[in-house]
Design a protein around this motif. Structure first.
Motif, mmCIF file in Angstrom:
data_model
loop_
_atom_site.group_PDB
_atom_site.id
_atom_site.type_symbol
_atom_site.label_atom_id
_atom_site.label_comp_id
_atom_site.label_asym_id
_atom_site.label_seq_id
_atom_site.Cartn_x
_atom_site.Cartn_y
_atom_site.Cartn_z
ATOM 1 N N ARG A 88 16.398 3.119 -48.258
ATOM 2 C CA ARG A 88 17.735 3.343 -47.695
ATOM 3 C C ARG A 88 17.789 2.938 -46.217
ATOM 4 N N ASP A 89 16.609 3.000 -45.559
ATOM 5 C CA ASP A 89 16.568 2.646 -44.135
ATOM 6 C C ASP A 89 16.440 1.153 -43.910
ATOM 7 N N GLY A 90 16.405 0.363 -44.993
ATOM 8 C CA GLY A 90 16.403 -1.085 -44.827
ATOM 9 C C GLY A 90 15.256 -1.834 -45.458
ATOM 10 N N SER A 91 14.254 -1.149 -45.935
ATOM 11 C CA SER A 91 13.132 -1.837 -46.578
ATOM 12 C C SER A 91 13.564 -2.359 -47.942
ATOM 13 N N ASP A 92 13.126 -3.554 -48.299
ATOM 14 C CA ASP A 92 13.494 -4.125 -49.598
ATOM 15 C C ASP A 92 12.556 -3.676 -50.713
ATOM 16 N N THR A 93 11.288 -3.471 -50.401
ATOM 17 C CA THR A 93 10.304 -3.093 -51.415
ATOM 18 C C THR A 93 9.330 -2.079 -50.835
ATOM 19 N N GLU A 94 8.996 -1.070 -51.618
ATOM 20 C CA GLU A 94 8.026 -0.053 -51.225
ATOM 21 C C GLU A 94 7.063 0.188 -52.385
ATOM 22 N N ALA A 95 5.823 0.532 -52.048
ATOM 23 C CA ALA A 95 4.812 0.826 -53.069
ATOM 24 C C ALA A 95 4.095 2.111 -52.690
ATOM 25 N N ALA A 96 3.626 2.827 -53.706
ATOM 26 C CA ALA A 96 2.915 4.085 -53.456
ATOM 27 C C ALA A 96 2.087 4.449 -54.685
ATOM 28 N N GLU A 97 1.098 5.308 -54.455
ATOM 29 C CA GLU A 97 0.310 5.884 -55.544
ATOM 30 C C GLU A 97 0.563 7.378 -55.543
ATOM 31 N N LEU A 98 1.006 7.891 -56.689
ATOM 32 C CA LEU A 98 1.450 9.276 -56.767
ATOM 33 C C LEU A 98 0.763 10.012 -57.910
ATOM 34 N N THR A 99 0.514 11.282 -57.696
ATOM 35 C CA THR A 99 0.014 12.141 -58.771
ATOM 36 C C THR A 99 1.203 12.716 -59.520
ATOM 37 N N ALA A 100 1.151 12.646 -60.838
ATOM 38 C CA ALA A 100 2.265 13.133 -61.650
ATOM 39 C C ALA A 100 1.728 13.972 -62.807
ATOM 40 N N THR A 101 2.644 14.653 -63.473
ATOM 41 C CA THR A 101 2.270 15.511 -64.602
ATOM 42 C C THR A 101 3.090 15.136 -65.824
ATOM 43 N N ARG A 102 2.426 14.930 -66.937
ATOM 44 C CA ARG A 102 3.122 14.621 -68.184
ATOM 45 C C ARG A 102 3.733 15.878 -68.781
ATOM 46 N N LYS A 103 4.524 15.655 -69.822
ATOM 47 C CA LYS A 103 5.201 16.762 -70.491
ATOM 48 C C LYS A 103 4.206 17.775 -71.042
ATOM 49 N N ASP A 104 3.000 17.265 -71.475
ATOM 50 C CA ASP A 104 2.003 18.166 -72.045
ATOM 51 C C ASP A 104 1.136 18.835 -70.980
ATOM 52 N N GLY A 105 1.422 18.581 -69.691
ATOM 53 C CA GLY A 105 0.705 19.246 -68.618
ATOM 54 C C GLY A 105 -0.459 18.467 -68.044
ATOM 55 N N THR A 106 -0.817 17.341 -68.650
ATOM 56 C CA THR A 106 -1.939 16.558 -68.134
ATOM 57 C C THR A 106 -1.522 15.784 -66.884
ATOM 58 N N GLU A 107 -2.440 15.694 -65.948
ATOM 59 C CA GLU A 107 -2.178 14.972 -64.710
ATOM 60 C C GLU A 107 -2.608 13.510 -64.833
ATOM 61 N N PHE A 108 -1.933 12.638 -64.123
ATOM 62 C CA PHE A 108 -2.337 11.247 -64.063
ATOM 63 C C PHE A 108 -1.864 10.662 -62.743
ATOM 64 N N ILE A 109 -2.380 9.495 -62.416
ATOM 65 C CA ILE A 109 -2.014 8.828 -61.172
ATOM 66 C C ILE A 109 -1.173 7.607 -61.514
ATOM 67 N N VAL A 110 -0.034 7.493 -60.884
ATOM 68 C CA VAL A 110 0.883 6.406 -61.191
ATOM 69 C C VAL A 110 1.019 5.488 -59.977
ATOM 70 N N GLY A 111 0.964 4.195 -60.253
ATOM 71 C CA GLY A 111 1.228 3.217 -59.209
ATOM 72 C C GLY A 111 2.698 2.845 -59.242
ATOM 73 N N LEU A 112 3.407 3.049 -58.145
ATOM 74 C CA LEU A 112 4.857 2.847 -58.086
ATOM 75 C C LEU A 112 5.187 1.633 -57.222
ATOM 76 N N ARG A 113 6.108 0.823 -57.721
ATOM 77 C CA ARG A 113 6.683 -0.260 -56.916
ATOM 78 C C ARG A 113 8.195 -0.172 -57.073
ATOM 79 N N ALA A 114 8.880 0.043 -55.968
ATOM 80 C CA ALA A 114 10.340 0.202 -55.988
ATOM 81 C C ALA A 114 10.988 -0.878 -55.137
ATOM 82 N N SER A 115 12.004 -1.528 -55.700
ATOM 83 C CA SER A 115 12.698 -2.614 -54.990
ATOM 84 C C SER A 115 14.194 -2.330 -54.956
ATOM 85 N N LEU A 116 14.800 -2.636 -53.829
ATOM 86 C CA LEU A 116 16.221 -2.365 -53.648
ATOM 87 C C LEU A 116 17.078 -3.422 -54.355
#
Length: 375
Positions: A88-116
């Motif tokens: 929102r501040d002007g970047s066209d593309t951002e990437a990150a590595e995030l810890t997430a939780t599935r519906k069954d409660g198991t944790e995993f690491i997701v690689g995210l790439r977001a583009s405007l």
């Protein structure tokens, strides 16, 4: 969920039809993609998710997430929100590595790439999100970092283990060659020290060769009928000089008779010697070490118990890994290459047995292994 609605009032120009066809093709491609893809508004609220996106989170229906913030799916919520703030501040593309939780409660690491996504006027209208489950990759990277750390420490430890006896041997030899040790008793004392240091070097070199054989698949055992009681007696005798140097005592608690087993006598003696050597190394002078054997029915158990410094609980699962040494001044100062327990585990595994440890800091340790009885 319908992305496009047919315009039944105004006729479409060829350009409009072409744009709609291209959009439909794009949506079809996203839906069929094996990559997890989603669309969101500029604030991060999800407006579309493809089947692969649902699969990565173990979700059943798009309605489970549509209208919700993508950050709500992640444990590291603030980190996810920061990605959309940057867009929102002007970047066209951002990437990150995030810890997430599935519906069954198991944790995993997701690689995210977001583009405007911008409209023809350049105004932000949405965000495309592509995801990948990178859990295995991150675990492998962590294992590689840990292995590299262990190898670095191993080189440092082995260098120290080699340098100390070599310095001693060089110093005593020089004194004797220069004729500065004329007294026969002192000469005998020096020669005894030199002999012991030579034996230490030989054991270290043999350990290194043993690991090389294990890693290259050339490690083998030769089984024959034997009495484990004899193996234990011989192992205790072989560390007699180390016991005497520290004024310690070894107590043997062995049954009058033990069943015969099939095993490699030299290799099993190596295991007992390794466990005894560790017990001697990490126990105070004048203390007692107990070696016990018991017949449990299907197997014979051997326990080596000391009155030493003990081992932190968090370190115990890793004790039998190659190169591993417990942190702490009390253990580091005792030296060692971190190979003895690793080699012992390989030998016991080759005999279809088990090896384990029970210990409390400041209250000593018991290292145990099992060998199946002769069929």
């Amino acid at each position: 969920m319908s992305i496009l609605k047919p315009n039944c009032i105004m006729p479409k120009s060829p350009d409009q039809r072409k744009v709609e066809e291209q959009l439909l093709m794009a949506v079809s491609a996203i839906r069929a993609s094996h990559s997890a893809i989603a669309l969101a508004d500029p604030s991060g609220k999800l407006t579309y998710v493809n089947p692969a996106f649902l699969k990565i989170w173990s979700l059943d229906e798009p309605e489970d997430v549509l209208g919700k913030s993508f950050a709500d799916l992640c444990q590291e919520e603030e980190k996810a929100k920061a990605v959309f703030r940057a867009l929102r501040d002007g970047s066209d593309t951002e990437a990150a590595e995030l810890t997430a939780t599935r519906k069954d409660g198991t944790e995993f690491i997701v690689g995210l790439r977001a583009s405007l996504i911008r409209n023809t006027e350049g105004k932000p209208t949405g965000v495309t999100i592509s995801l990948a489950d990178i859990t295995q990759r991150k675990q492998l990277e962590e294992k590689q970092r840990e292995l590299e750390r262990m190898r670095t420490e191993f080189i440092s430890n082995v260098s120290h283990e080699l340098r100390t006896p070599l310095t001693s041997l060089k110093g005593f030899t020089k004194l004797m060659l220069q004729g500065k040790v004329p007294d026969p008793e002192t000469q005998k004392e020096f020669l005894t020290i030199m002999y012991n240091q030579s034996e230490h070097l030989q054991r270290l070199i043999e350990s290194l060769l043993e690991v090389s054989r294990i890693e290259s698949g050339r490690f083998s055992i030769k089984k024959e009928p034997l009495q484990l009681k004899t193996v234990i007696h011989t192992a205790v005798e072989s560390v007699g000089s180390l016991i005497a140097q520290k004024g310690m005592h070894v107590k043997e608690e062995l049954p009058d008779t033990l069943p015969e087993i099939e095993g490699d006598q030299g290799r099993l003696m190596q295991v007992v010697v390794n466990l005894l050597s560790n017990a001697i190394k990490f126990s105070p002078d004048g203390s007692e070490i107990t070696v016990k054997a018991e017949n449990t029915g299907d197997e014979i158990l051997v326990h080596v118990t000391d009155q030493g410094v003990g081992i932190p609980e968090e370190a115990q699962p890793r004790l039998f890994q190659r190169f591993y040494q417990v942190d702490g001044s009390a253990t580091r100062s005792a030296g060692g290459s971190g190979l003895g327990l690793y080699i012992s585990r390989q030998i016991v595994d080759a005999h279809a047995g088990r090896v384990w440890v029970k210990s409390k800091e400041g209250k000593g340790s018991t290292f145990s292994f099992s060998i199946p009885k002769k069929a």
